[in-house]
Motif scaffolding. Sequence first.
Motif, short mmCIF file in Angstrom:
data_model
loop_
_atom_site.label_atom_id
_atom_site.label_comp_id
_atom_site.label_asym_id
_atom_site.label_seq_id
_atom_site.Cartn_x
_atom_site.Cartn_y
_atom_site.Cartn_z
N GLY A 27 0.82 -1.21 0.00
CA GLY A 27 0.00 0.00 0.00
C GLY A 27 0.85 1.25 0.00
O GLY A 27 0.51 2.25 -0.66
N ALA A 28 1.96 1.22 0.74
CA ALA A 28 2.86 2.37 0.79
C ALA A 28 3.47 2.64 -0.58
O ALA A 28 3.66 3.79 -0.98
CB ALA A 28 3.96 2.14 1.82
N TRP A 31 0.87 4.32 -2.63
CA TRP A 31 0.74 5.71 -2.17
C TRP A 31 1.87 6.58 -2.73
O TRP A 31 1.63 7.70 -3.17
CB TRP A 31 0.77 5.74 -0.64
CG TRP A 31 0.96 7.10 -0.07
CD1 TRP A 31 0.03 8.10 0.01
CD2 TRP A 31 2.17 7.65 0.48
NE1 TRP A 31 0.57 9.22 0.58
CE2 TRP A 31 1.89 8.97 0.88
CE3 TRP A 31 3.44 7.13 0.69
CZ2 TRP A 31 2.86 9.78 1.47
CZ3 TRP A 31 4.39 7.94 1.27
CH2 TRP A 31 4.11 9.24 1.65
N SER A 34 1.25 7.49 -6.27
CA SER A 34 0.15 8.46 -6.47
C SER A 34 0.65 9.90 -6.46
O SER A 34 0.07 10.77 -7.12
CB SER A 34 -0.91 8.27 -5.39
OG SER A 34 -0.46 8.79 -4.13
N ASP A 37 0.45 13.67 -1.21
CA ASP A 37 0.93 13.58 0.18
C ASP A 37 0.07 14.49 1.06
O ASP A 37 0.26 15.71 1.09
CB ASP A 37 2.40 14.00 0.25
CG ASP A 37 3.00 13.76 1.63
OD1 ASP A 37 2.23 13.53 2.59
OD2 ASP A 37 4.24 13.78 1.74
N ALA A 54 -5.26 14.28 -5.59
CA ALA A 54 -6.03 13.09 -5.24
C ALA A 54 -7.05 12.77 -6.33
O ALA A 54 -7.31 11.59 -6.61
CB ALA A 54 -6.75 13.29 -3.91
N LEU A 61 -5.17 5.88 -4.83
CA LEU A 61 -5.36 6.16 -3.41
C LEU A 61 -6.42 5.25 -2.81
O LEU A 61 -6.30 4.82 -1.66
CB LEU A 61 -5.73 7.63 -3.21
CG LEU A 61 -4.61 8.62 -3.49
CD1 LEU A 61 -5.13 10.05 -3.43
CD2 LEU A 61 -3.46 8.44 -2.51
N ASN A 64 -4.67 2.00 -2.38
CA ASN A 64 -3.72 2.15 -1.29
C ASN A 64 -4.40 2.01 0.07
O ASN A 64 -4.01 1.20 0.92
CB ASN A 64 -3.02 3.50 -1.43
CG ASN A 64 -2.51 4.09 -0.13
OD1 ASN A 64 -2.66 5.28 0.10
ND2 ASN A 64 -1.93 3.29 0.72
N LEU A 65 -5.45 2.81 0.30
CA LEU A 65 -6.11 2.82 1.59
C LEU A 65 -6.88 1.53 1.86
O LEU A 65 -6.93 1.05 3.00
CB LEU A 65 -7.05 4.03 1.67
CG LEU A 65 -6.32 5.39 1.71
CD1 LEU A 65 -7.29 6.53 1.44
CD2 LEU A 65 -5.63 5.58 3.05
N TRP A 68 -4.33 -0.96 2.92
CA TRP A 68 -3.89 -0.64 4.28
C TRP A 68 -4.90 -1.10 5.32
O TRP A 68 -4.53 -1.58 6.40
CB TRP A 68 -3.62 0.85 4.41
CG TRP A 68 -2.24 1.24 4.02
CD1 TRP A 68 -1.20 0.41 3.71
CD2 TRP A 68 -1.73 2.57 3.89
NE1 TRP A 68 -0.08 1.14 3.40
CE2 TRP A 68 -0.37 2.46 3.50
CE3 TRP A 68 -2.29 3.83 4.06
CZ2 TRP A 68 0.44 3.58 3.29
CZ3 TRP A 68 -1.49 4.95 3.85
CH2 TRP A 68 -0.13 4.83 3.47
N TYR A 111 -8.44 5.71 8.19
CA TYR A 111 -8.38 5.42 6.76
C TYR A 111 -9.74 5.64 6.09
O TYR A 111 -9.80 6.05 4.93
CB TYR A 111 -7.91 3.98 6.53
CG TYR A 111 -6.45 3.75 6.86
CD1 TYR A 111 -5.54 4.80 6.89
CD2 TYR A 111 -5.97 2.47 7.16
CE1 TYR A 111 -4.22 4.59 7.20
CE2 TYR A 111 -4.64 2.26 7.47
CZ TYR A 111 -3.77 3.31 7.49
OH TYR A 111 -2.44 3.11 7.80
N TRP A 114 -10.00 9.27 5.58
CA TRP A 114 -9.11 9.62 4.46
C TRP A 114 -9.77 9.26 3.13
O TRP A 114 -9.72 10.02 2.16
CB TRP A 114 -7.80 8.85 4.64
CG TRP A 114 -6.63 9.33 3.85
CD1 TRP A 114 -6.65 10.12 2.73
CD2 TRP A 114 -5.26 9.04 4.12
NE1 TRP A 114 -5.36 10.32 2.28
CE2 TRP A 114 -4.50 9.67 3.11
CE3 TRP A 114 -4.61 8.29 5.10
CZ2 TRP A 114 -3.11 9.58 3.07
CZ3 TRP A 114 -3.23 8.21 5.05
CH2 TRP A 114 -2.49 8.85 4.05
#
Length: 231
Positions: A27-28, A31, A34, A37, A54, A61, A64-65, A68, A111, A114
């Motif tokens: 996931g990192a 991110w 993408s 930040d 975004a 994203l 990613n989330l 996560w 998350y 987010w």
Amino acid sequence: MEKHDERTATRIGAYTTLIGSLCMLGGAAIWAISGADIDQAIYDKDLAGYLSAAKGSQGLLIANLSIWIIGVILLGAGATMMAFISGQRPVLASLVRYNYWIGISIVVISYMAWLAVVVQLAPSGSPAAVVAAEAMGWFAVRADWVATALVLGSGPALLAAAGRSFWAPNWLRIWSYVALFTGFLTTLAQFTGGLTSYGFIIIPVGMGWMLAASVVLFRRVRKLVPRELEK
């Protein structure tokens, strides 16, 4: 504790900790690709710029989330299993569960907040959306870092203390002290503006500890096989 239960818990802990760690690292990577930040955007007071970035990387994203969220839930399961096999120190084992159940709950909520910024606010980019993103984004980021200090900072220290001389070797316990120290740094960074610098050290240190713990558990599973057969 029955040997069969011990081996089952150790195996589940090994797999969930390993897969959870890989999810967090994967996931990192997504991110990073993408290029959006939110931590830096909050420091720069440029949520309009973040929403624009975004919007252009929304799919990345979301992936990613989502990864996560899966990853932290698996890490929580792994920590719970490590607490289970640390039954010879029930007080510390209970503190481990308390630490992770709070930490994982907080980070999943962060998350989701987010994701709300990415999915609901980024496509608009209106002045009202920027104002909402400033509040929602701040909450998401700060909740995430509080949870990170629990999951990757105090968590490893409690796990190593609970499993000392049973499943956690001395070198893993020493490593957990370093993770705990980085947890203090992350907490301090939230008040000093260092989350994108020294406050970030907890990520490689803590995730490295989790990966190392999974290796230790896999080795322990192999050692427990003959004992179970003897029974």
